[in-house]
Design a protein around this motif. Structure first.
Motif, PDB file in Angstrom:
ATOM      1  N   THR A 139       4.184 -27.472 -65.818  1.00  0.00           N
ATOM      2  CA  THR A 139       3.399 -29.116 -66.181  1.00  0.00           C
ATOM      3  C   THR A 139       1.785 -28.282 -65.808  1.00  0.00           C
ATOM      4  O   THR A 139       1.600 -26.913 -65.202  1.00  0.00           O
ATOM      5  CB  THR A 139       3.450 -29.856 -65.119  1.00  0.00           C
ATOM      6  OG1 THR A 139       3.516 -29.810 -63.319  1.00  0.00           O
ATOM      7  CG2 THR A 139       4.971 -30.453 -65.207  1.00  0.00           C
ATOM      8  N   LEU A 140       1.205 -29.102 -65.954  1.00  0.00           N
ATOM      9  CA  LEU A 140      -0.586 -28.628 -66.640  1.00  0.00           C
ATOM     10  C   LEU A 140      -0.922 -29.748 -65.657  1.00  0.00           C
ATOM     11  O   LEU A 140      -2.503 -29.723 -65.059  1.00  0.00           O
ATOM     12  CB  LEU A 140      -1.002 -28.544 -67.652  1.00  0.00           C
ATOM     13  CG  LEU A 140      -0.760 -27.121 -68.578  1.00  0.00           C
ATOM     14  CD1 LEU A 140      -1.142 -27.066 -70.422  1.00  0.00           C
ATOM     15  CD2 LEU A 140      -1.444 -25.642 -67.680  1.00  0.00           C
ATOM     16  N   HIS A 141      -0.685 -30.636 -65.356  1.00  0.00           N
ATOM     17  CA  HIS A 141      -1.302 -31.743 -64.095  1.00  0.00           C
ATOM     18  C   HIS A 141      -2.321 -32.990 -65.052  1.00  0.00           C
ATOM     19  O   HIS A 141      -3.270 -32.247 -65.119  1.00  0.00           O
ATOM     20  CB  HIS A 141      -1.761 -31.463 -63.107  1.00  0.00           C
ATOM     21  CG  HIS A 141      -2.477 -32.283 -62.030  1.00  0.00           C
ATOM     22  ND1 HIS A 141      -1.471 -33.275 -61.372  1.00  0.00           N
ATOM     23  CD2 HIS A 141      -3.411 -32.550 -60.984  1.00  0.00           C
ATOM     24  CE1 HIS A 141      -2.309 -34.254 -60.269  1.00  0.00           C
ATOM     25  NE2 HIS A 141      -3.206 -33.524 -60.119  1.00  0.00           N
ATOM     26  N   SER A 142      -1.732 -32.887 -66.641  1.00  0.00           N
ATOM     27  CA  SER A 142      -3.146 -33.970 -67.378  1.00  0.00           C
ATOM     28  C   SER A 142      -2.318 -35.561 -66.929  1.00  0.00           C
ATOM     29  O   SER A 142      -1.852 -35.616 -66.511  1.00  0.00           O
ATOM     30  CB  SER A 142      -2.507 -33.356 -68.232  1.00  0.00           C
ATOM     31  OG  SER A 142      -2.683 -32.451 -69.127  1.00  0.00           O
ATOM     32  N   VAL A 143      -3.703 -35.165 -66.269  1.00  0.00           N
ATOM     33  CA  VAL A 143      -4.319 -37.271 -66.113  1.00  0.00           C
ATOM     34  C   VAL A 143      -5.333 -37.619 -66.372  1.00  0.00           C
ATOM     35  O   VAL A 143      -6.217 -37.135 -66.909  1.00  0.00           O
ATOM     36  CB  VAL A 143      -4.424 -37.447 -64.632  1.00  0.00           C
ATOM     37  CG1 VAL A 143      -2.957 -36.476 -63.451  1.00  0.00           C
ATOM     38  CG2 VAL A 143      -5.563 -36.617 -63.773  1.00  0.00           C
ATOM     39  N   PHE A 147       2.043 -25.042 -63.914  1.00  0.00           N
ATOM     40  CA  PHE A 147       2.382 -23.658 -65.241  1.00  0.00           C
ATOM     41  C   PHE A 147       1.792 -22.405 -64.241  1.00  0.00           C
ATOM     42  O   PHE A 147       2.126 -21.383 -65.125  1.00  0.00           O
ATOM     43  CB  PHE A 147       1.891 -24.157 -65.850  1.00  0.00           C
ATOM     44  CG  PHE A 147       1.020 -23.079 -67.576  1.00  0.00           C
ATOM     45  CD1 PHE A 147       1.970 -23.189 -68.212  1.00  0.00           C
ATOM     46  CD2 PHE A 147       0.098 -22.697 -68.121  1.00  0.00           C
ATOM     47  CE1 PHE A 147       2.034 -22.296 -69.871  1.00  0.00           C
ATOM     48  CE2 PHE A 147      -0.374 -21.906 -68.441  1.00  0.00           C
ATOM     49  CZ  PHE A 147       0.500 -21.582 -69.427  1.00  0.00           C
ATOM     50  N   PHE A 148       0.544 -22.746 -64.174  1.00  0.00           N
ATOM     51  CA  PHE A 148      -0.069 -21.747 -63.441  1.00  0.00           C
ATOM     52  C   PHE A 148       1.106 -19.819 -62.525  1.00  0.00           C
ATOM     53  O   PHE A 148       0.965 -19.460 -62.272  1.00  0.00           O
ATOM     54  CB  PHE A 148      -1.633 -21.140 -62.782  1.00  0.00           C
ATOM     55  CG  PHE A 148      -2.207 -22.056 -64.067  1.00  0.00           C
ATOM     56  CD1 PHE A 148      -2.292 -20.999 -64.745  1.00  0.00           C
ATOM     57  CD2 PHE A 148      -1.837 -23.584 -64.566  1.00  0.00           C
ATOM     58  CE1 PHE A 148      -3.491 -21.409 -66.226  1.00  0.00           C
ATOM     59  CE2 PHE A 148      -3.064 -23.582 -65.720  1.00  0.00           C
ATOM     60  CZ  PHE A 148      -3.267 -23.198 -66.593  1.00  0.00           C
ATOM     61  N   THR A 149       1.582 -20.750 -61.295  1.00  0.00           N
ATOM     62  CA  THR A 149       2.025 -20.645 -60.035  1.00  0.00           C
ATOM     63  C   THR A 149       3.427 -20.492 -59.892  1.00  0.00           C
ATOM     64  O   THR A 149       4.269 -19.420 -59.503  1.00  0.00           O
ATOM     65  CB  THR A 149       1.610 -21.292 -58.499  1.00  0.00           C
ATOM     66  OG1 THR A 149       2.132 -22.735 -59.103  1.00  0.00           O
ATOM     67  CG2 THR A 149       0.353 -21.437 -58.466  1.00  0.00           C
TER      68      THR A 149
END
Length: 419
Positions: A193-197, A158-160
């Motif tokens: 994606t935001l890498h939500s885990v 999402f950010f990069t």
């Protein structure tokens, strides 16, 4: 661990009572989460991790608090430790590491996941820089007639907006639906994606989303961070449990960049809300005024996430000057001239405290502030640093120039305490 066969093999060894000393190589999600099952079977468990922390998606202090929780259950955690080989004569007897030999009847390799893209490679499909199948937002591969989804494909951060690898069941299922939709003639796309885990570590839930502090700094953000421990529901409700939050905020835009939560309280609710806020590029001012559901059995009247957002606002607006546990610890080790001001009650102070701290309960601080020097750094704190914040306001109003609040208080202090 490669799959069901390995899991069944481990189960068989445990059921036969053949594994007393177990070494887990790798302190990521899989290595940490399997620990509880082993410990409950009576195994002596050691986690070996080559990095300086387990759960590297968390920031160091959050991972350290999880590590301390593991150790409270008898699990030995060795970070900054390199695996060098196995010892034994056909059956494992020990694990050689950079810190010596660890006795072992069973060793579990939990070293991470790599995409198995060999079939796609043989078919001539494009492979991304991380080794996964390269797909577009419609989940099409380099061959427009072939789609791919799940643990073998690369996603976009999402950010990069750069490729990332997200081998999670939640993502795989969403991607699978998008593939089916597109195959049936409609059009749908998979977002970044935001890498939500999330995972479970004994009584602790662990969850995170977005950027951690280190990654945000590496990407060039100027960040403001918050550590906020508090009960996950009203404190008078039976079953209320501590939840420890960390927020990472862009200092310039005030946008929420990342959130982490650990503790016996339920972290998933707060991180799910934070994920929505991060994805919507919301500021902490907006998060602080979210109209979240409230009932004493479900949350405090000011939800944990809202409280953390308000702490961030106080910092950004200059009403609070915090100091992180790591920065304070570094200064203590360097023997800098600091006054640690503990403003808790006498009974709290007697239970546990920081070494060389000065104890003045908040209720009598005004009448005793003359005992404090105005020419040195004062760090005020309590269990969660709410009273520490009040103490800092009192002292600053009285002309004390350099008063800071210990982020997260004693509840989130990841170093040794006196008991």
């Amino acid at each position: 661990l490669h799959g069901v066969n390995d899991a069944e093999g481990i189960k068989a060894v445990l059921e036969a009572g053949k594994a007393h000393d177990v070494v887990i190589l790798g302190g990521g999600l899989i290595g940490v989460e399997i620990t509880e099952a082993l410990a409950r079977k009576g195994c002596r468990v050691t986690i070996v991790e080559k990095r300086n922390q387990i759960l590297h998606d968390l920031d160091w202090e959050m991972a350290k608090l999880v590590e301390l929780h593991l150790e409270s259950h008898g699990v030995k955690v060795l970070t900054n430790t390199i695996f060098e080989g196995f010892q034994g004569d056909g059956r494992i007897r020990g694990v050689q590491t950079s810190r010596g030999v660890l006795p072992a009847d069973l060793a579990i390799l939990a070293l991470g996941i790599r995409p198995n893209a060999e079939l796609a490679r043989q078919a001539g499909l494009a492979i991304g820089p991380l080794g996964g199948v390269k797909v577009d937002s419609h989940m099409r591969t380099s061959d427009p007639d072939i789609y791919a989804a799940g643990d073998c494909v690369e996603s976009v951060n999402f950010f990069t907006q750069q490729p990332c690898y997200e081998p999670f069941g939640s993502i795989a299922n969403k991607q699978g639906r998008i593939v089916a939709t597109n195959l049936c003639g409609a059009k749908d796309t998979f977002p970044a994606t935001l890498h939500s885990v999330a995972c479970q570590v004994f009584e602790y839930g662990v969850a995170r989303s977005g950027l951690n502090e280190q990654t945000a700094r590496d990407l060039g953000y100027e960040v403001t961070t918050v550590l906020a421990p508090s009960p996950d529901r009203e404190h008078f409700v039976p079953g209320a449990k501590t939840l420890m939050l960390k927020l990472v905020v862009d200092t310039k835009s005030r946008q929420l960049l990342g959130a982490q939560a650990i503790g016996p309280g339920h972290p998933d609710k707060r991180i799910d809300v934070a994920t929505m806020a991060i994805g919507g590029r919301m500021t902490v001012d907006q998060v602080a005024n979210l109209d979240l559901c409230y009932a004493p059995r479900f949350s405090p009247v000011m939800d944990n996430l809202i409280t953390a957002a308000n702490i961030a606002r106080n910092k950004l607006d200059g009403a609070m000057v915090g100091i992180t546990p790591m920065e304070l610890h570094r200064r203590i080790v360097n023997r800098e001239d600091i006054l640690l001001l503990d403003v808790r009650t006498h009974s709290e102070y007697e239970q546990e405290r920081l070494s060389h701290s000065r104890h003045i309960p908040l209720g009598i601080l005004r009448e005793r502030m003359g005992e404090l020097p105005k020419d040195k750094l004062i760090v005020a704190f309590c269990n969660i640093s709410l009273r520490g914040y009040e103490a800092a306001l009192i002292l600053r109003a009285a002309g004390f120039a350099d008063v800071r609040v210990l982020d997260g208080g004693l509840d989130m202090w990841p170093y040794e305490k006196l008991q």
